[in-house]
Design a protein around this motif. Structure first.
Motif, PDB file in Angstrom:
ATOM      1  N   ALA A 116       0.837  -1.181   0.000  1.00 16.75           N
ATOM      2  CA  ALA A 116       0.000   0.000   0.000  1.00 16.75           C
ATOM      3  C   ALA A 116       0.870   1.229   0.000  1.00 16.75           C
ATOM      4  CB  ALA A 116      -0.897  -0.012   1.219  1.00 16.75           C
ATOM      5  N   GLY A 117       0.280   2.348  -0.224  1.00 21.00           N
ATOM      6  CA  GLY A 117       1.025   3.598  -0.171  1.00 21.00           C
ATOM      7  C   GLY A 117       1.604   3.776   1.214  1.00 21.00           C
ATOM      8  N   VAL A 118       2.673   4.542   1.271  1.00 28.78           N
ATOM      9  CA  VAL A 118       3.331   4.733   2.550  1.00 28.78           C
ATOM     10  C   VAL A 118       2.498   5.675   3.403  1.00 28.78           C
ATOM     11  CG1 VAL A 118       5.479   5.350   3.638  1.00 28.78           C
ATOM     12  CG2 VAL A 118       5.473   4.474   1.316  1.00 28.78           C
ATOM     13  N   GLY A 119       2.544   5.480   4.681  1.00 31.91           N
ATOM     14  CA  GLY A 119       1.915   6.433   5.568  1.00 31.91           C
ATOM     15  C   GLY A 119       0.572   5.962   6.094  1.00 31.91           C
ATOM     16  N   ARG A 172       7.887  -0.327  12.529  1.00 35.39           N
ATOM     17  CA  ARG A 172       8.123   0.450  11.313  1.00 35.39           C
ATOM     18  C   ARG A 172       9.502   1.087  11.399  1.00 35.39           C
ATOM     19  NH1 ARG A 172       5.487   3.769   7.519  1.00 35.39           N
ATOM     20  NH2 ARG A 172       3.433   2.882   7.831  1.00 35.39           N
ATOM     21  N   PHE A 173      10.240   1.011  10.306  1.00 35.68           N
ATOM     22  CA  PHE A 173      11.516   1.727  10.203  1.00 35.68           C
ATOM     23  C   PHE A 173      11.355   2.779   9.129  1.00 35.68           C
ATOM     24  CE2 PHE A 173      12.998  -2.591  11.355  1.00 35.68           C
ATOM     25  CZ  PHE A 173      13.617  -2.289  12.554  1.00 35.68           C
ATOM     26  N   GLY A 174      11.353   4.023   9.491  1.00 34.50           N
ATOM     27  CA  GLY A 174      11.208   5.071   8.490  1.00 34.50           C
ATOM     28  C   GLY A 174      10.024   4.763   7.604  1.00 34.50           C
ATOM     29  N   GLY A 175      10.251   4.609   6.323  1.00 37.01           N
ATOM     30  CA  GLY A 175       9.164   4.374   5.399  1.00 37.01           C
ATOM     31  C   GLY A 175       8.781   2.915   5.244  1.00 37.01           C
ATOM     32  N   ILE A 176       9.404   2.043   6.003  1.00 37.44           N
ATOM     33  CA  ILE A 176       9.181   0.625   5.775  1.00 37.44           C
ATOM     34  C   ILE A 176       8.461  -0.013   6.948  1.00 37.44           C
ATOM     35  CG2 ILE A 176      10.295  -1.578   5.289  1.00 37.44           C
ATOM     36  CD1 ILE A 176      12.709   0.530   4.518  1.00 37.44           C
ATOM     37  N   GLY A 233       6.160  -8.981   6.610  1.00 39.87           N
ATOM     38  CA  GLY A 233       5.932  -8.546   7.976  1.00 39.87           C
ATOM     39  C   GLY A 233       4.685  -9.109   8.634  1.00 39.87           C
ATOM     40  N   ARG A 234       3.983  -9.998   7.941  1.00 41.88           N
ATOM     41  CA  ARG A 234       2.790 -10.595   8.538  1.00 41.88           C
ATOM     42  C   ARG A 234       3.005 -12.088   8.711  1.00 41.88           C
ATOM     43  NH1 ARG A 234       1.581  -7.398   4.499  1.00 41.88           N
ATOM     44  NH2 ARG A 234       0.023  -5.759   4.660  1.00 41.88           N
ATOM     45  N   THR A 235       2.321 -12.658   9.694  1.00 42.57           N
ATOM     46  CA  THR A 235       2.324 -14.102   9.823  1.00 42.57           C
ATOM     47  C   THR A 235       1.291 -14.653   8.857  1.00 42.57           C
ATOM     48  OG1 THR A 235       2.911 -13.892  12.134  1.00 42.57           O
ATOM     49  CG2 THR A 235       2.033 -16.010  11.420  1.00 42.57           C
ATOM     50  N   VAL A 236       1.729 -15.518   7.949  1.00 41.63           N
ATOM     51  CA  VAL A 236       0.777 -16.039   6.965  1.00 41.63           C
ATOM     52  C   VAL A 236       0.504 -17.520   7.145  1.00 41.63           C
ATOM     53  CG1 VAL A 236       1.159 -14.277   5.221  1.00 41.63           C
ATOM     54  CG2 VAL A 236       2.624 -16.283   5.275  1.00 41.63           C
ATOM     55  N   LYS A 283       8.833   5.019  -3.668  1.00 44.46           N
ATOM     56  CA  LYS A 283       7.922   5.179  -2.525  1.00 44.46           C
ATOM     57  C   LYS A 283       8.641   5.820  -1.354  1.00 44.46           C
ATOM     58  CE  LYS A 283       4.718   1.541  -3.554  1.00 44.46           C
ATOM     59  NZ  LYS A 283       5.300   0.296  -4.034  1.00 44.46           N
ATOM     60  N   LEU A 284       8.152   6.956  -0.914  1.00 42.13           N
ATOM     61  CA  LEU A 284       8.820   7.712   0.138  1.00 42.13           C
ATOM     62  C   LEU A 284       7.798   8.338   1.056  1.00 42.13           C
ATOM     63  CD1 LEU A 284      11.101   9.905  -2.087  1.00 42.13           C
ATOM     64  CD2 LEU A 284      11.893   8.055  -0.664  1.00 42.13           C
ATOM     65  N   ASN A 285       8.223   8.661   2.259  1.00 47.11           N
ATOM     66  CA  ASN A 285       7.430   9.554   3.095  1.00 47.11           C
ATOM     67  C   ASN A 285       7.643  10.970   2.629  1.00 47.11           C
ATOM     68  OD1 ASN A 285       6.243   7.725   4.785  1.00 47.11           O
ATOM     69  ND2 ASN A 285       7.987   7.706   6.193  1.00 47.11           N
ATOM     70  N   SER A 286       8.908  11.293   2.384  1.00 46.21           N
ATOM     71  CA  SER A 286       9.252  12.646   1.981  1.00 46.21           C
ATOM     72  C   SER A 286      10.562  12.577   1.219  1.00 46.21           C
ATOM     73  CB  SER A 286       9.404  13.513   3.227  1.00 46.21           C
ATOM     74  OG  SER A 286      10.612  14.233   3.184  1.00 46.21           O
TER      75      SER A 286
END
Lengths: 533, 341
Positions: free
Chosen positions: A7-10, A47-51, A251-254, A419-422
């Motif tokens: 999804a988009g960041v943020g 979350r690390f920065g944008g990830i 990052g999810r348990t599947v 893909k970035l926050n800023s």
């Protein structure tokens, strides 16, 4: 693009759609009743920065169980381990050990709760001796004075118990081979007699015999009641050693299964999360365009016959074959950093490239493999990284025009779908694939006509790879000629219009169209002797 | 250099030999310079000469020993000059008011406090040690000027005897140096604090994940440096029998030089106090040799600088030899992903 679930960041990531097949097998193993698990991670987000490294990930490990955690690179395995160890704080969720919720401020806290971790990166202190490393915070003392004799004896006993009697506890760790260092790391973790032992990719630097010994040790620890969590991406190991497994993706348990309940293929599919076919962009039909790049009588290795090759405008030519067959040398030669003989023609005109500045002048750009060392200034903002290669174009008498720089960087971010926050995020906060895009963006301002990629997606997670492939295809469609070396055959098959399979410095076979299959590339790589004649 | 095979390979007990090697450079230099000193003074070596050298070396050795803790943690303490000055003038000023003993205690306590400030600023404000201690050092010098604007003051009655006197033919300062050699070795090799300091400098993340209280260890190292620098200031009070608000300035660079000559890596993790003490002795010997040789003593800075560079070159050579046999191998970080051939 909709194929991937990024999804988009943020905004928070939506939960993955429920999958059919192994995804539902969660029900096969009832989770241990709350409180009865030896180790539980509940709905961990980080979350690390944008990830978003982890999103509501769960892990539940029964007492005296060997539990494998599986996932691709970037799935969040190591992040989960570090959270359990107290090395990094979690954003949301809780860690429960032996029914008790832990508040982990530092590794001391998890150690106090009986969790010992063997990290992926060696965490030994190279200048100190083996005994020092094993006992570091708890060296034996009498009246405050360390007794090295006792420390060495304790270390010797501990090493002998693990079948490592051949390691001298007095030698500095620095001088020891990597596999021995790894075993010392494991010895260090087991010395505290942990309730839960976590092995993060502990086997990746071990040879067969050491892996066997380690597995023997894991089994005996389990039989004595220790819970062992094994992080790995070696599938075979899971079936050898684990009782149950948890699969992570993005990052999810599947999924969570006992080892007997699923096949390796099912687990691979679950880890990848999508059908391989669908992740590659479509290959457009290439017209009979004139060759944009022509290589004549090329010799990368003096004892091999010369060869020629033509690449059309807008074409993506893959360089395949076993590693070290001259693919990297070809790209380096074209970029002016390696030796070779032959003629290079661009649009029919011969060009001479003796150093990278020549290559850049002719519009040839090389995207290096080690993006962190060669391609980026990690601490600087993305915007500056993008602008850096072409500053002069946007300067007046040496003064950079800020507005031009901003417009340029924003345009690159938009075009390459970075893909970035800023735009002021430091490059180090981006994922590998996004970093790779920034490197490319940096060179795009030069409007290159030839792009050379050196194994560009190594170590990049599947999701970002897709975006990357799409971008390469867009660049090609816009008229660039791309040469792509990859150690990943799947990638060559999925992305390239033609694949030149190299052997000993020579493209032994060039596959195109329907010929390009994984089997054909592999076959050509191995059947090179006859093909190269 | 005598880089023996055992120090390079995985042979029996290579660990004590490697560390011995590092301070050996300074020991070798000290012996050579001592021999030169004897030669230039016509084959004799008087008690007065010895007294001059060890008295000169003691304050520097103290400051260098303290600095070693900090450098071992991969930090640097540039406030030693300021702390020396402040401790020196405080002891002198209080002695003038008849508070000789209190002055010594106050000076040492102040050194510890200065180190605590350094450690906390570096650990919590996360200011780089270089800048943080440069700034605090400037503050300490400024405070010293407030305490004693001009050279003067007095000294506690017993202090000169405890620093510059002689026990028979043996200078008291030589005894102190000897005790520092033994104590320094024991502290680094036989105390948890010493091991923690080395571990921290070797790898901070590894130390942290091993449960070492990183902030506490780092702060303690700066406190140790502050206390040692203050002791140096007190010793200078004993030597000069007065206080001087400019006395510490030349000690800053000499302290770092002594640590480097002593073989401690500025990157942290490896080094010895023994080496630093010997390094201080080497620097004192340089000026002593120049004095007896008849050359200008102003040359000492040129020669000291040359020695520092020479020692670093030798160490790099040793490191390279070691690297050829057993450098830290880096783990290849291979990406996953299917379809590998």
């Amino acid at each position: 693009m909709g194929v991937v679930g990024v999804a988009g960041v943020g905004e928070p990531l939506p939960p993955l759609p429920q999958r059919s097949g192994p995804g539902r097998a969660d029900a096969v193993v009832p989770r241990p009743a709350p409180g009865s698990a030896a180790l539980e991670a509940r709905a961990i987000s980080k979350r690390f920065g944008g990830i978003q490294a982890l999103y509501r990930a769960d892990l539940s490990v029964a007492p005296a169980e060997v539990h494998a955690v599986l996932g691709e690179n970037g799935a969040g395995k190591s992040t989960l381990v570090k959270i359990v160890a107290g090395v990094i704080p979690l954003d949301e969720g809780e860690i429960v050990v032996g029914g008790e919720v832990l508040h982990l401020a530092s590794p001391r806290d998890s150690q106090a709760a009986g969790v010992a971790v063997v990290y992926q990166e060696l965490s030994l202190i190279p200048e100190l001796s083996v005994a020092h490393n094993l006992l570091l915070a708890k060296l034996p003392k009498r009246a405050g004075i360390i007794s090295m004799a006792r420390a060495n004896r304790l270390a010797e006993e501990a090493l002998a118990a693990l079948g490592l009697g051949y390691i001298d506890p007095r030698s500095p760790v620095r001088g020891l081979p990597l596999d021995q260092q790894q075993m010392i790391e494991i010895a260090k973790a087991t010395m505290v007699r942990p309730r839960v032992l976590v092995l993060d990719e502990a086997t990746s630097s071990l040879g067969g015999a050491e892996v066997e010994r380690l597995f023997g040790l894991v089994r005996s620890l389990r039989d004595q009641g220790t819970t062992v969590v094994v992080i790995t991406h070696r599938m075979g190991e899971v079936w050898t050693i684990a009782d149950a497994m948890t699969v992570l993706r993005d990052g999810r348990t599947v999924g969570r299964f006992p080892v007997g309940a699923v096949s390796q293929n099912e687990v691979v599919a679950l880890m990848a999360g999508q059908d391989v076919r669908t992740i590659f962009p479509e290959k457009p039909a290439l017209g009979a365009a004139r060759p944009a790049l022509e290589l004549r009588d090329v010799r990368l290795r003096p004892d091999r016959p010369p060869w020629s090759l033509q690449v059309r405008r807008g074409e993506i030519l893959g360089l395949g074959g076993l590693e070290g067959q001259g693919q990297r040398e070809l790209l380096a030669w074209l970029y002016g950093t390696a030796k070779g003989t032959g003629t290079v023609l661009m649009d029919g005109r011969p060009v001479r490239v003796r150093r990278p500045s020549d290559a850049l002048r002719h519009g040839i750009v090389l995207i290096p493999e080690d993006r962190k060392a060669e391609g980026l200034h990690l601490e600087l903002p993305v915007r500056w990284n993008l602008a850096m290669a072409t500053l002069r174009r946007r300067s007046h008498f040496g003064v950079i025009r800020m507005r031009a720089e901003r417009d340029f960087a924003d345009e690159a971010i938009r075009r390459l779908k970075i893909k970035l926050n800023s735009p002021f995020d430091a490059a180090s906060t981006l994922s590998g694939g996004t970093q790779q895009k920034v490197v490319i963006g940096k060179f795009m301002a030069r409007e290159p006509s030839v792009l050379l990629f050196v194994d560009p997606t190594r170590g990049i997670d599947v999701q970002t790879k897709f975006g990357f492939y799409e971008m390469v295809r867009d660049l090609a469609s816009a008229g660039a000629t791309c040469l792509l070396y990859s150690s990943d055959t799947e990638e060559l098959v999925g992305v390239c219009d033609r694949v030149a399979v190299f052997c000993d410095g020579v493209p032994a076979r060039v596959l195109q169209g329907e010929e390009i299959t994984q089997d054909a590339v592999v076959a050509a790589s191995f059947a090179v002797v006859e093909a190269a004649g | 250099m005598v880089a023996s095979g055992a120090a390079l390979g995985v042979g029996r007990r290579p660990w004590p030999r490697v560390t011995w090697q590092r301070s050996y450079t300074a020991a070798l230099l000290a012996v050579t310079l001592l021999a030169l000193d004897v030669v230039f003074s016509g084959g004799t070596f008087s008690g007065i000469q010895a007294l001059g050298i060890t008295n000169d070396a003691l304050p520097l050795a103290l400051a260098a020993a303290g600095e070693t803790f900090v450098v071992l943690t991969n930090g640097i303490d540039l406030s030693v000059g300021g702390v020396i000055t402040l401790a020196n003038v405080l002891a002198a000023a209080l002695a003038q008011h008849g508070l000789g003993n209190e002055g010594v205690v106050a000076a040492v306590a102040l050194g510890g406090f200065a180190g605590l400030v350094n450690g906390l600023v570096i650990s919590y404000a996360r200011i780089a040690p270089l800048i943080a201690t440069l700034a605090t050092g400037s503050i300490f010098v400024g405070l010293a000027l407030v305490v004693l604007p001009l050279p003067g003051g007095a000294v506690a009655g017993w202090l000169p005897g405890a620093t510059t006197g002689s026990l028979g033919a043996v200078p008291v300062s030589a005894v102190w140096l000897g005790l520092m050699l033994v104590g320094g070795w024991a502290l680094l090799r036989r105390s948890q604090f010493g091991v923690n300091v080395q571990a921290l400098g070797g790898s901070e993340p590894a130390s942290w994940s091993a449960g070492i209280k990183v902030v506490r260890v780092r702060t303690a190292a700066y406190v140790a440096s502050g206390v040692c620098a203050a002791l140096a200031g007190v010793v200078l009070n004993g030597l000069t029998q007065s206080g001087d608000p400019t006395i510490g300035a030349p000690y800053l660079l000499d302290t770092i030089a002594a640590v480097v000559i002593g073989g401690t890596s500025l990157a942290g993790g490896v080094g010895t106090i023994v080496g630093s003490v010997l390094g201080a002795v080497v620097l004192s010997l340089v000026s002593a040799v120049l004095l007896v040789s008849g050359l200008s003593t102003n040359l000492q800075y040129v020669i000291s600088g040359g020695i520092v560079i020479g020692v670093l070159l030798v160490q790099m050579q040793l490191w390279r030899l070691r690297g050829a046999t057993g450098a830290r191998p880096r783990r290849a970080a291979r990406g996953g992903g299917g379809g590998k051939l």
